[in-house]
Design a protein around this motif. Structure first.
Motif, PDB file in Angstrom:
ATOM      1  N   VAL B  99      38.961  30.053  28.743  1.00  8.16           N
ATOM      2  CA  VAL B  99      40.029  30.689  29.347  1.00  8.16           C
ATOM      3  C   VAL B  99      41.308  30.160  28.836  1.00  8.16           C
ATOM      4  O   VAL B  99      41.447  29.016  28.376  1.00  8.16           O
ATOM      5  N   LYS B 100      42.208  30.989  28.420  1.00 11.64           N
ATOM      6  CA  LYS B 100      43.459  30.549  27.713  1.00 11.64           C
ATOM      7  C   LYS B 100      44.759  30.662  28.582  1.00 11.64           C
ATOM      8  O   LYS B 100      45.353  29.598  28.934  1.00 11.64           O
ATOM      9  N   ARG B 101      45.194  31.560  29.369  1.00  8.59           N
ATOM     10  CA  ARG B 101      46.307  31.554  30.328  1.00  8.59           C
ATOM     11  C   ARG B 101      46.371  30.440  31.152  1.00  8.59           C
ATOM     12  O   ARG B 101      47.388  29.762  31.199  1.00  8.59           O
ATOM     13  N   HIS B 178      45.231  38.811  26.497  1.00  8.21           N
ATOM     14  CA  HIS B 178      44.326  39.570  25.753  1.00  8.21           C
ATOM     15  C   HIS B 178      43.076  38.840  25.664  1.00  8.21           C
ATOM     16  O   HIS B 178      41.853  39.475  25.816  1.00  8.21           O
ATOM     17  N   HIS B 179      42.894  37.484  25.133  1.00 15.23           N
ATOM     18  CA  HIS B 179      41.621  36.771  25.137  1.00 15.23           C
ATOM     19  C   HIS B 179      41.087  36.954  26.432  1.00 15.23           C
ATOM     20  O   HIS B 179      39.742  36.882  26.318  1.00 15.23           O
ATOM     21  N   ASP B 180      41.940  36.464  27.610  1.00 15.01           N
ATOM     22  CA  ASP B 180      41.048  36.431  28.746  1.00 15.01           C
ATOM     23  C   ASP B 180      40.434  37.982  29.344  1.00 15.01           C
ATOM     24  O   ASP B 180      39.303  37.612  29.775  1.00 15.01           O
ATOM     25  N   LEU B 181      40.957  38.859  28.841  1.00 14.14           N
ATOM     26  CA  LEU B 181      40.348  40.207  29.041  1.00 14.14           C
ATOM     27  C   LEU B 181      39.149  40.368  28.368  1.00 14.14           C
ATOM     28  O   LEU B 181      38.148  40.951  28.783  1.00 14.14           O
ATOM     29  N   PHE B 238      35.271  30.848  36.156  1.00 12.40           N
ATOM     30  CA  PHE B 238      35.467  31.788  36.977  1.00 12.40           C
ATOM     31  C   PHE B 238      36.732  31.582  37.758  1.00 12.40           C
ATOM     32  O   PHE B 238      37.467  32.733  38.115  1.00 12.40           O
ATOM     33  N   LEU B 239      36.916  30.533  38.180  1.00 10.67           N
ATOM     34  CA  LEU B 239      38.281  30.148  39.000  1.00 10.67           C
ATOM     35  C   LEU B 239      39.361  30.351  38.276  1.00 10.67           C
ATOM     36  O   LEU B 239      40.397  30.741  38.972  1.00 10.67           O
ATOM     37  N   ASN B 240      39.384  30.072  37.046  1.00 14.39           N
ATOM     38  CA  ASN B 240      40.630  30.402  36.220  1.00 14.39           C
ATOM     39  C   ASN B 240      40.586  31.525  35.472  1.00 14.39           C
ATOM     40  O   ASN B 240      41.608  31.710  34.722  1.00 14.39           O
ATOM     41  N   ASN B 241      39.850  32.429  35.395  1.00 19.31           N
ATOM     42  CA  ASN B 241      39.816  33.766  35.002  1.00 19.31           C
ATOM     43  C   ASN B 241      39.601  34.669  36.067  1.00 19.31           C
ATOM     44  O   ASN B 241      38.997  35.879  35.524  1.00 19.31           O
ATOM     45  N   GLU B 243      41.558  37.008  37.911  1.00 18.36           N
ATOM     46  CA  GLU B 243      41.823  38.344  37.879  1.00 18.36           C
ATOM     47  C   GLU B 243      41.193  39.170  36.906  1.00 18.36           C
ATOM     48  O   GLU B 243      40.830  40.300  37.480  1.00 18.36           O
ATOM     49  N   ALA B 244      40.863  38.844  35.586  1.00 19.87           N
ATOM     50  CA  ALA B 244      40.372  39.698  34.813  1.00 19.87           C
ATOM     51  C   ALA B 244      38.716  39.734  35.037  1.00 19.87           C
ATOM     52  O   ALA B 244      38.195  40.819  34.756  1.00 19.87           O
ATOM     53  N   THR B 245      38.359  38.791  35.524  1.00 22.28           N
ATOM     54  CA  THR B 245      36.837  38.878  35.913  1.00 22.28           C
ATOM     55  C   THR B 245      36.685  39.736  37.169  1.00 22.28           C
ATOM     56  O   THR B 245      35.682  40.633  36.977  1.00 22.28           O
ATOM     57  N   LEU B 246      37.462  39.620  38.341  1.00 13.21           N
ATOM     58  CA  LEU B 246      37.423  40.577  39.356  1.00 13.21           C
ATOM     59  C   LEU B 246      37.748  42.110  38.891  1.00 13.21           C
ATOM     60  O   LEU B 246      36.964  42.852  39.291  1.00 13.21           O
ATOM     61  N   ASP B 247      38.624  42.255  37.726  1.00 15.15           N
ATOM     62  CA  ASP B 247      38.948  43.459  37.555  1.00 15.15           C
ATOM     63  C   ASP B 247      37.607  44.282  36.850  1.00 15.15           C
ATOM     64  O   ASP B 247      37.431  45.283  37.094  1.00 15.15           O
ATOM     65  N   VAL B 248      36.991  43.397  35.804  1.00 21.61           N
ATOM     66  CA  VAL B 248      36.105  43.928  35.246  1.00 21.61           C
ATOM     67  C   VAL B 248      34.863  44.170  35.931  1.00 21.61           C
ATOM     68  O   VAL B 248      33.990  45.289  35.934  1.00 21.61           O
ATOM     69  N   LEU B 249      34.610  43.289  36.910  1.00 17.63           N
ATOM     70  CA  LEU B 249      33.452  43.262  37.733  1.00 17.63           C
ATOM     71  C   LEU B 249      33.599  44.409  38.804  1.00 17.63           C
ATOM     72  O   LEU B 249      32.562  45.067  39.138  1.00 17.63           O
TER      73      LEU B 249
END
Lengths: 305, 305
Positions: B99-101, B178-181, B238-241, B243-249
């Protein structure tokens, strides 16, 4: 060892054409007859020399001691009805469908007495379809599951087992309903998930296809290939293994929601405990000698993401 | 080309030990310093000769012109704080987090002026962990994504790019969010699904582990391996990405429910249309030359189930 003199293939796609190539590879003098509903497919199969091609399914099965139905699961019943009056006494009828109970229910009522019906399912394939997509090594070291009926004659089951072994496959036997549950877990639901995940990646216009391909974890990259498989075949799988698929899918979404909730709530303990348990499951499989902990796995599949 | 004289590895697990082996493989006279929080890990890493091992992270980074943080994403901030007073002026700090951000937010505030922070993420790994699990070829032909900050000096980014290329990797640059998404789509959510599917298979006591291993479609079999990956690393992803994880999920479950409903209602048209679309997506990828339609795919992965 192939004990059959004449094998009839009904349906001439990836699996049937691979069966033809694999039979030829044995060098045994087995006659191969074939039929497909589409004229284009018949013409292509004839051009490729896959089999002696007939204009009707009935003609194709005449005199055959093994008939293999290689059509989508939803088409099995109609084909069985069509060939029934033409089957030779003592012939064995089998199939290659990914679902077994629905095929048994659709096929068995049509078959005359004196014909053995022994359902089968070779676990092999690619994302390509059609008579030109088959190849002789498709079944090498792959499992072929047979689901004999209580009334199946042991000698007929033995003969079919030998046939698949001669084509390179490993053969196992299973009760039909159990087959459908096992495949729902190991194949049908994972495929549905693969289709879904590819669909999601496509919707997210901010992520390009090239990014999906370049940066996909192994496993998922295979899934993008798998999601290219024959739509008709897979539609029929889900419509005909509905109960087991919905059962497994229900458990899956339930567990996924629990993990999703843990992520939303920042519940690291729940996540860690879950991932520790799945790790133990996987290690248990390795310890039991059922798979390998090959150190070069890192070259084949990325576990880090 | 490695332009660094001394590389400090903080954290000595699979990735750090593979970096050590890959540096050694170049034959260049690069000094490698190392530190891990656990004494057992330090002892093991010293025994394996992975690096000159220090008792504190601060000592390990002294005089290093490249420092790579190889700890779980959740530990990056603490480690950055610990090493900050000891960093050499002009040094580059990087990391290998998935995770990068979140890593940028946790690390950057601690770093002194005159130190370059260039986050990185090598897409490589196995399901094994610890200092004994690394190997020199882990990064060969794998992607390493760098997410430089707006203020990153081009020369420092070039040097880090050359470093990863010398280790065998292909390097690409990406904006951190973008990396995280992208990784949420191609790796994080697929991994969560893998964990879930293995958990479901385990719950279904009527299906044995041997059946899961024997009869799994490829892709899914890889997933059972992947579900054995380091629980701490994945918890932190998962704890650190989140937002993107929940969005895609969220998009994933929405699409999955639509397919589930079609199966329940017997809506074959919906299923066929969906599967036809994913097939077209996959074919588009092949046509664009971004992946191969290799005919031997059938040997690597089963698409039929």
């Amino acid at each position: 060892m192939i004990r059959y003199k004449r094998v009839a293939l009904i349906g001439l796609g990836l699996i049937a054409s691979s069966i033809s190539h694999a039979i030829r590879r044995t060098g045994l003098p087995v006659e191969i007859h074939g039929y497909a509903r589409s004229e284009a497919t018949r013409t292509e199969a004839a051009r490729l020399g896959l089999a002696t091609i007939f204009e009707t399914a009935g003609e194709a099965v005449e005199g055959a001691d093994l008939v293999i139905l290689c059509v989508p699961v939803g088409a099995m019943g109609g084909v069985a009805q069509e060939i029934a009056p033409h089957l030779a006494p003592g012939a064995t009828v089998s199939d290659v469908g990914s679902v077994k109970r629905a095929v048994i229910d659709a096929v068995q009522p049509h078959l005359p007495e004196g014909v053995e019906f022994i359902p089968g399912h070779p676990l092999a394939g690619t994302e390509h379809s059609g008579p030109g997509s088959g190849f002789a090594t498709l079944f090498d070291n792959r499992w072929c599951l047979l689901t004999p009926l209580p009334e199946s004659a042991p000698a007929a089951v033995e003969a079919l087992t030998g046939f698949w072994q001669a084509l390179g496959a490993r053969v196992d036997r299973m009760e039909p309903d159990h087959h459908d549950l096992v495949l729902a877990v190991t194949s049908h639901v994972p495929h549905l998930i693969a289709y879904t995940m590819v669909g999601v990646a496509d919707h997210l216009r901010r992520v390009t296809e090239q990014e999906v391909i370049n940066y996909s974890a192994a496993g998922f990259r295979d899934f993008t290939r798998i999601a290219a498989s024959d739509p008709t075949m897979w539609r029929d799988v889900f419509l005909n293994n509905r109960e087991a698929t919905l059962d497994v899918l229900g458990r899956f979404t339930e567990e996924l929601f629990a993990l999703q909730r843990a992520i939303r709530l920042g519940d690291g303990e729940h996540l860690h405990a879950y991932f520790t348990r799945t790790r133990a499951i996987r290690r248990g499989i390795i310890d039991a000698g059922q798979d390998t902990a090959a150190p070069d796995f890192g070259r084949l599949a990325s576990a880090k993401g």
